[in-house]
Design an enzyme around this catalytic site. Structure first.
Site, short mmCIF file in Angstrom:
data_model
loop_
_atom_site.label_atom_id
_atom_site.label_comp_id
_atom_site.label_asym_id
_atom_site.label_seq_id
_atom_site.Cartn_x
_atom_site.Cartn_y
_atom_site.Cartn_z
N TYR A 142 56.85 39.61 23.55
CA TYR A 142 56.78 40.99 24.03
C TYR A 142 56.96 41.05 25.54
O TYR A 142 57.43 42.05 26.07
CB TYR A 142 55.43 41.61 23.70
N LYS A 191 53.84 28.89 14.02
CA LYS A 191 55.08 28.41 13.41
C LYS A 191 55.42 27.09 14.09
O LYS A 191 56.48 26.90 14.70
CB LYS A 191 56.19 29.47 13.60
N ASP A 223 54.52 32.04 7.80
CA ASP A 223 55.13 32.50 6.54
C ASP A 223 54.17 32.31 5.38
O ASP A 223 54.00 33.21 4.53
CB ASP A 223 56.49 31.81 6.30
N ASP A 247 51.20 41.35 15.32
CA ASP A 247 51.71 42.69 15.07
C ASP A 247 52.08 42.83 13.60
O ASP A 247 51.69 43.79 12.92
CB ASP A 247 52.93 42.95 15.96
N ASP A 251 49.73 44.69 10.19
CA ASP A 251 50.20 45.78 9.33
C ASP A 251 50.03 45.41 7.86
O ASP A 251 49.58 46.21 7.03
CB ASP A 251 51.69 46.09 9.58
C1 IPM Z 1 51.06 48.04 17.46
C2 IPM Z 1 52.41 48.68 17.63
C3 IPM Z 1 52.94 48.35 19.01
C4 IPM Z 1 53.09 46.86 19.08
C5 IPM Z 1 54.27 49.04 19.37
C6 IPM Z 1 54.14 50.56 19.30
C7 IPM Z 1 54.77 48.63 20.72
O1 IPM Z 1 53.27 48.30 16.60
O2 IPM Z 1 50.15 48.35 18.24
O3 IPM Z 1 50.92 47.23 16.53
O4 IPM Z 1 54.09 46.30 18.60
O5 IPM Z 1 52.18 46.21 19.62
MG MG Z 2 52.32 47.16 15.09
#
Ligand code: IPM
Ligand code: MG
Length: 358
Positions: A142, A191, A223, A247, A251
């Site tokens: 990032y 990884k 993975d 990240d 999710d």
């Molecule tokens: C998160 C989001 C952010 C990230 C984006 C909006 C930059 O996906 O907070 O997980 O990738 O960190």
């Molecule tokens: Mg995110």
């Protein structure tokens, strides 16, 4: 206690969900005798529109001067054409790094009332889901160089992933400390069969682990980890990983608990000041329609009470209120199922606030 909170409402559903979280904080203040004051800090697309910058200097200053920061969500298709240096997401990354928030804690915990909303097989869900993703937040790909150039007549893009030892050491310590307050198990995800960054990661985590003999450390390739999260999530206690893997895995981890709309997060640095935000995005498709789930933001406010203000009883009261409202059968659209009562963002927030008692 008196606390000053910087508030970033942001874009899309951001203002709606933050509004509900502020009502909850006001109810906490009233019940427990605290004073919370709020300072708006515009960030994201709305700040591009109003000030020409996704993170105006003044907003960063407001955040740095506050005791803590509450954030809704930023971004949306309206700003997709904006120069990459000034996208709404850049504002968020600059804020995280400007505040030195290297540790992102994302709990993946299933409320038993929502077991039916998990996409996993009921036998898997029955084993329970309760783990903490500890994601490194201001390093890695990032924050490396991003560049697109023309080479031999075609476009070539590159994004540099880069980690130095001290960045890994400090996030590893956060993971081990977090595990000590839980079930004393850390899985470090990397990884290392391909990436140098991951080899340095693994070596450094192993070295820091020696300071925490009471915590069990194991390693998993990313993975395989993505697969294990859906196969057998009950095996995880603390999952430690770098920025981009965190990240993605967070999710996935949120979805198996029922809905991404439920999951809060805390971003912390060396001091007590933190940034608290739900992990979901700005959901422009449902913005302004009173459809959003405010629980992720409300639980983020609870994390703020716990981590930045040391108000454990207050945080418990908010989390218990959420449980009671879910227990009474109220659901926003994302977690609704047959036999439960569908409510909007405002009603969900108001019901939770009302349930908060000293
Ligand atoms: C998160 C989001 C952010 C990230 C984006 C909006 C930059 O996906 O907070 O997980 O990738 O960190
Ligand atoms: Mg995110």
């Amino acid at each position: 206690m008196e606390k000053r909170i910087a508030v970033i409402r942001g874009d899309g559903i951001g203002p709606e969900i933050v509004g509900q979280a502020l009502d909850v904080l006001n109810r906490v203040a009233e019940q427990f005798g605290h004073t919370f004051t709020y300072a708006d800090a515009p960030m994201g697309g709305c700040a591009i529109d109003a000030y020409g910058s996704s993170l105006p200097e003044q907003s960063l200053k407001t955040c740095l001067e506050a005791d803590s920061v509450l954030l809704g969500a930023v971004g949306g298709p309206k700003w997709d054409h904006v120069d990459k240096e000034n996208r709404p997401e850049r504002g968020l990354l600059r804020l995280r790094s400007g505040m030195g928030l290297y540790a992102n804690l994302r709990p993946a915990r299933m409320f038993p009332q929502l077991a039916g909303a998990s996409p996993l097989h009921p036998d898997v869900v029955a084993q329970g889901i309760d783990f903490m993703v500890v994601r490194e937040l201001i390093g890695g790909i990032y924050f490396g160089e991003h560049r697109t150039e023309s080479v031999g007549g075609e476009e070539v893009a590159k994004d540099v992933m880069l980690y130095s030892t001290h960045e890994i050491e400090r996030i590893a310590r956060v993971a081990f400390e977090t595990a000590r307050k839980r079930r004393c198990r850390v899985v470090s995800v990397d990884k290392s069969n391909v990436l140098d960054c991951s080899r340095l990661w693994k070596k450094t985590v192993v070295r820091i682990a020696a300071e925490y003999p009471d915590v069990e450390l194991t390693h998993m390739l990313v993975d395989n980890c993505a697969m294990q999260i859906v196969r057998s999530p009950s095996q995880f206690d603390v999952l430690l990983t770098e920025n981009m893997f965190g990240d993605i895995l967070s999710d996935e981890a949120s979805m198996i608990t029922g809905s991404i709309g439920m999951i809060p997060s805390a971003s912390l640095g060396d001091g007590r000041r933190g940034l608290y935000e739900p992990i979901h995005g700005s959901a422009p498709d449902i913005a302004g329609q009173d459809l959003a789930n405010p629980i992720g933001t409300i639980l983020s406010a609870a994390m703020m009470l716990r981590y930045s203000f040391g108000m454990a009883a207050e945080a418990d009261a908010v989390e218990e209120a959420v449980c009671r409202v879910l227990g009474a059968g109220y659901r926003t659209g994302d977690i609704w199922s047959q036999g439960t009562v569908k409510v909007g963002c405002k009603e969900m927030g108001a019901r939770i606030a009302r349930e908060i008692k000293r």
